[in-house]
Design a protein around this motif. Structure first.
Motif, PDB file in Angstrom:
ATOM      1  N   LYS A 213       0.890  -1.564  -0.045  1.00  0.00           N
ATOM      2  CA  LYS A 213      -0.089  -0.084  -0.002  1.00  0.00           C
ATOM      3  C   LYS A 213       0.849   1.149   0.008  1.00  0.00           C
ATOM      4  N   CYS A 214       2.099   1.357   0.388  1.00  0.00           N
ATOM      5  CA  CYS A 214       2.917   2.455   0.846  1.00  0.00           C
ATOM      6  C   CYS A 214       4.223   2.182   0.099  1.00  0.00           C
ATOM      7  N   VAL A 215       4.063   1.693  -0.838  1.00  0.00           N
ATOM      8  CA  VAL A 215       5.449   1.191  -1.653  1.00  0.00           C
ATOM      9  C   VAL A 215       6.288   2.415  -2.097  1.00  0.00           C
ATOM     10  N   GLU A 216       5.500   3.686  -2.621  1.00  0.00           N
ATOM     11  CA  GLU A 216       6.457   4.663  -3.031  1.00  0.00           C
ATOM     12  C   GLU A 216       6.930   5.450  -1.883  1.00  0.00           C
ATOM     13  N   GLU A 217       6.106   5.447  -0.844  1.00  0.00           N
ATOM     14  CA  GLU A 217       6.495   6.085   0.582  1.00  0.00           C
ATOM     15  C   GLU A 217       7.776   5.439   1.056  1.00  0.00           C
ATOM     16  N   VAL A 218       7.712   4.144   0.950  1.00  0.00           N
ATOM     17  CA  VAL A 218       8.774   3.403   1.780  1.00  0.00           C
ATOM     18  C   VAL A 218      10.082   3.589   0.977  1.00  0.00           C
ATOM     19  N   LYS A 219       9.800   3.584  -0.414  1.00  0.00           N
ATOM     20  CA  LYS A 219      11.218   3.809  -1.439  1.00  0.00           C
ATOM     21  C   LYS A 219      11.687   5.304  -1.306  1.00  0.00           C
ATOM     22  N   ALA A 220      10.856   6.260  -1.061  1.00  0.00           N
ATOM     23  CA  ALA A 220      11.465   7.693  -0.914  1.00  0.00           C
ATOM     24  C   ALA A 220      11.929   7.821   0.348  1.00  0.00           C
ATOM     25  N   PHE A 221      11.406   7.118   1.609  1.00  0.00           N
ATOM     26  CA  PHE A 221      12.147   7.432   2.782  1.00  0.00           C
ATOM     27  C   PHE A 221      13.585   6.501   2.721  1.00  0.00           C
ATOM     28  N   THR A 222      13.523   5.407   2.166  1.00  0.00           N
ATOM     29  CA  THR A 222      14.680   4.526   2.315  1.00  0.00           C
ATOM     30  C   THR A 222      15.864   5.219   1.326  1.00  0.00           C
ATOM     31  N   ASP A 223      15.292   5.613   0.173  1.00  0.00           N
ATOM     32  CA  ASP A 223      16.382   6.367  -0.848  1.00  0.00           C
ATOM     33  C   ASP A 223      16.886   7.701   0.046  1.00  0.00           C
ATOM     34  N   CYS A 224      16.049   8.282   0.677  1.00  0.00           N
ATOM     35  CA  CYS A 224      16.483   9.514   1.339  1.00  0.00           C
ATOM     36  C   CYS A 224      17.461   9.182   2.555  1.00  0.00           C
ATOM     37  N   CYS A 225      17.121   8.187   3.181  1.00  0.00           N
ATOM     38  CA  CYS A 225      18.210   7.520   4.153  1.00  0.00           C
ATOM     39  C   CYS A 225      19.356   7.013   3.825  1.00  0.00           C
ATOM     40  N   LYS A 226      19.302   6.569   2.533  1.00  0.00           N
ATOM     41  CA  LYS A 226      20.762   5.816   1.897  1.00  0.00           C
ATOM     42  C   LYS A 226      21.525   7.114   1.559  1.00  0.00           C
ATOM     43  N   ASN A 227      20.837   8.231   1.027  1.00  0.00           N
ATOM     44  CA  ASN A 227      21.604   9.406   0.688  1.00  0.00           C
ATOM     45  C   ASN A 227      22.070  10.444   1.561  1.00  0.00           C
ATOM     46  N   SER A 228      21.501  10.167   3.008  1.00  0.00           N
ATOM     47  CA  SER A 228      21.962  11.349   4.016  1.00  0.00           C
ATOM     48  C   SER A 228      22.663  11.019   4.911  1.00  0.00           C
ATOM     49  N   SER A 229      23.027   9.617   5.196  1.00  0.00           N
ATOM     50  CA  SER A 229      23.656   9.111   6.294  1.00  0.00           C
ATOM     51  C   SER A 229      23.463   9.837   7.731  1.00  0.00           C
ATOM     52  N   ILE A 230      24.174  10.422   8.380  1.00  0.00           N
ATOM     53  CA  ILE A 230      24.064  10.865   9.699  1.00  0.00           C
ATOM     54  C   ILE A 230      22.762  12.069   9.721  1.00  0.00           C
ATOM     55  N   THR A 231      22.827  12.609   8.794  1.00  0.00           N
ATOM     56  CA  THR A 231      21.783  13.821   8.586  1.00  0.00           C
ATOM     57  C   THR A 231      20.547  13.338   8.117  1.00  0.00           C
ATOM     58  N   MET A 232      20.286  12.134   8.163  1.00  0.00           N
ATOM     59  CA  MET A 232      18.851  11.552   7.857  1.00  0.00           C
ATOM     60  C   MET A 232      17.743  12.007   8.631  1.00  0.00           C
ATOM     61  N   VAL A 233      18.158  12.216   9.868  1.00  0.00           N
ATOM     62  CA  VAL A 233      17.027  12.740  10.799  1.00  0.00           C
ATOM     63  C   VAL A 233      16.248  13.851  10.566  1.00  0.00           C
ATOM     64  N   VAL A 234      17.268  14.884   9.950  1.00  0.00           N
ATOM     65  CA  VAL A 234      17.013  16.232   9.576  1.00  0.00           C
ATOM     66  C   VAL A 234      16.263  16.306   8.115  1.00  0.00           C
ATOM     67  N   LYS A 235      17.239  15.755   7.313  1.00  0.00           N
ATOM     68  CA  LYS A 235      16.990  15.634   5.763  1.00  0.00           C
ATOM     69  C   LYS A 235      15.699  15.033   5.316  1.00  0.00           C
ATOM     70  N   CYS A 236      15.214  13.698   6.063  1.00  0.00           N
ATOM     71  CA  CYS A 236      14.180  12.886   5.687  1.00  0.00           C
ATOM     72  C   CYS A 236      13.034  13.089   6.337  1.00  0.00           C
ATOM     73  N   ARG A 237      12.702  14.181   7.060  1.00  0.00           N
ATOM     74  CA  ARG A 237      11.452  14.419   7.809  1.00  0.00           C
ATOM     75  C   ARG A 237      10.262  14.309   7.086  1.00  0.00           C
ATOM     76  N   THR A 238      10.549  15.058   5.871  1.00  0.00           N
ATOM     77  CA  THR A 238       9.086  14.880   4.898  1.00  0.00           C
ATOM     78  C   THR A 238       8.927  13.756   4.609  1.00  0.00           C
ATOM     79  N   GLN A 239       9.731  13.023   4.129  1.00  0.00           N
ATOM     80  CA  GLN A 239       9.580  11.499   3.473  1.00  0.00           C
ATOM     81  C   GLN A 239       9.052  10.665   4.689  1.00  0.00           C
TER      82      GLN A 239
END
Length: 102
Positions: A30-56
């Motif tokens: 059901k949430c495939v696109e949202e899971v992918k967007a969040f996962t991709d953001c986390c992979k690309n953000s390393s330590i800063t993911m908490v801040v950078k991936c809030r929207t996702q």
């Protein structure tokens, strides 16, 4: 193993097993696109993911919450769980093993 036709649910099934099935099904179907967007953001953000991936993260959480509150989805997951439990009680094999055996 129990009566395969018994449709009553224990507390642990209602509070743990079925919600787990709902989470997995919501993430996988059901949430495939949202899971992918969040996962991709986390992979690309390393330590800063908490801040950078809030929207996702927020979009994913909103999607999952919407499905957790959907009564039809809840009933579907409950019925799937009961069918799998019934089959396990009949065969003694978990779904993964039944699938591998065929």
């Amino acid at each position: 193993l129990g009566d395969p036709d018994d449709r009553t649910l224990r507390k642990v099934e209602l509070e743990v097993m079925i919600p787990k099935k709902m989470r997995e099904k919501a993430k996988d179907e059901k949430c495939v696109e949202e899971v992918k967007a969040f996962t991709d953001c986390c992979k690309n953000s390393s330590i800063t993911m908490v801040v950078k991936c809030r929207t996702q993260n927020s979009l994913l959480r909103d999607c999952l919450t919407r499905w957790y509150q959907d009564e039809e989805f809840k009933a579907l997951c409950r019925n799937e769980y009961l069918s799998e439990r019934s089959e396990f009680r009949r065969t003694g094999l978990q779904q993964k093993r039944r699938t591998a055996a065929h």
